[in-house]
Write a protein that holds these residues in place. Sequence first.
Motif, short mmCIF file in Angstrom:
data_model
loop_
_atom_site.label_atom_id
_atom_site.label_comp_id
_atom_site.label_asym_id
_atom_site.label_seq_id
_atom_site.Cartn_x
_atom_site.Cartn_y
_atom_site.Cartn_z
N MET A 115 0.83 -1.20 0.00
CA MET A 115 0.00 0.00 0.00
C MET A 115 0.87 1.26 0.00
SD MET A 115 -3.18 0.94 2.54
CE MET A 115 -4.11 -0.53 2.16
N GLN A 144 -6.08 4.69 -0.65
CA GLN A 144 -6.11 3.24 -0.73
C GLN A 144 -6.85 2.62 0.46
OE1 GLN A 144 -2.12 1.57 -1.95
NE2 GLN A 144 -1.64 3.74 -2.20
N LEU A 145 -6.67 3.20 1.63
CA LEU A 145 -7.37 2.69 2.81
C LEU A 145 -8.89 2.84 2.66
CD1 LEU A 145 -5.09 4.08 5.65
CD2 LEU A 145 -5.53 1.66 5.19
N SER A 179 -10.62 2.86 -0.16
CA SER A 179 -11.07 1.82 -1.10
C SER A 179 -11.15 0.47 -0.42
CB SER A 179 -10.12 1.74 -2.30
OG SER A 179 -10.18 2.90 -3.09
N GLN A 180 -10.14 0.16 0.38
CA GLN A 180 -10.14 -1.10 1.11
C GLN A 180 -11.27 -1.14 2.14
OE1 GLN A 180 -6.31 -2.18 2.77
NE2 GLN A 180 -7.22 -3.72 4.11
N ARG A 181 -11.56 0.00 2.74
CA ARG A 181 -12.67 0.09 3.71
C ARG A 181 -13.98 -0.39 3.08
NH1 ARG A 181 -15.92 5.60 4.84
NH2 ARG A 181 -16.57 4.94 2.76
N ALA A 185 -14.40 -2.19 0.39
CA ALA A 185 -14.30 -3.59 0.00
C ALA A 185 -14.50 -4.50 1.21
CB ALA A 185 -12.95 -3.86 -0.65
N THR A 186 -13.94 -4.12 2.35
CA THR A 186 -14.09 -4.90 3.58
C THR A 186 -15.55 -4.95 4.01
OG1 THR A 186 -11.86 -4.36 4.34
CG2 THR A 186 -13.45 -5.05 6.02
N GLN A 215 -17.61 -7.15 1.62
CA GLN A 215 -17.33 -8.57 1.83
C GLN A 215 -17.98 -9.06 3.12
OE1 GLN A 215 -13.17 -9.55 2.35
NE2 GLN A 215 -13.48 -11.69 1.81
N THR A 244 -11.71 -1.35 9.56
CA THR A 244 -12.01 -1.83 8.21
C THR A 244 -10.80 -1.79 7.28
OG1 THR A 244 -12.85 0.41 7.75
CG2 THR A 244 -14.47 -1.29 8.31
N SER A 245 -9.75 -1.09 7.64
CA SER A 245 -8.48 -1.12 6.91
C SER A 245 -7.42 -0.45 7.78
CB SER A 245 -8.58 -0.42 5.55
OG SER A 245 -8.97 0.93 5.67
#
Length: 238
Positions: free
Chosen positions: A1, A184-185, A187-189, A191-192, A195, A214-215
Amino acid sequence: MNDLQPLSHDDLLAMRAAGAEITECYRVLTKAERNIVGEVLRGEGEFVELNHFPDDDVFDRDTQSQYYYHAHRGLDGEHGHFHTFLRPPGMPDGMQPIEHKNATEPWPDGRDALSHLIGISMDSYGFPIGLFTTNRWVTNEAWYSAADVMQLLERFQIDHAAPSWPVNRWISAMFVLFRPQMRQLLSQRDATVAQWAAQHPGTDVFEDRALDITSWVAISVAGQISSVDALLTEDKQP
């Protein structure tokens, strides 16, 4: 990241300037035998978990940026962390929280429909060690899409001297130096959360106490500055 390659030359220059600002904040605090966390806690009484420091948060009326410091989890090496926000009057016109028809708890609305941006983990020496995002229930925010929150990162700025000018300059500069990781965090948040919702059908993912962080990513101010300098040096080469 930590991939900084897609950044423009202007972005890298802004990050270099932010790194210099952060370094200057450390310099003046060190001369007074102080640090970022100590400045926030100074004069605030006993450090009690979950309490906000300062008690009524730090807020900039012009930018609608807000932050506070506290502790409520046992991350290794963490003393506590900053939570940062932007309130609706500081957002682009027309920005709205996502639709969530199955909400089991009310979300704040109107001028109180704030967005949590990024958490900043701090060590016991008063230096940042990580960035993270949280689930909605952690900060009682209104939930905006990651794409929208990314637009808010560049709007966060605390442009006054209370309770500490070095801390306000530092936290504002952190949003420039580490903006790539923050994007990036976020976006990952999302996605988490997506999911988790798929794995737990029938539950309100935003209120699930089993999902709080969440990230997360470890950071180093010195390391980030070195990476930026290396890329700027590459840009100069024929």
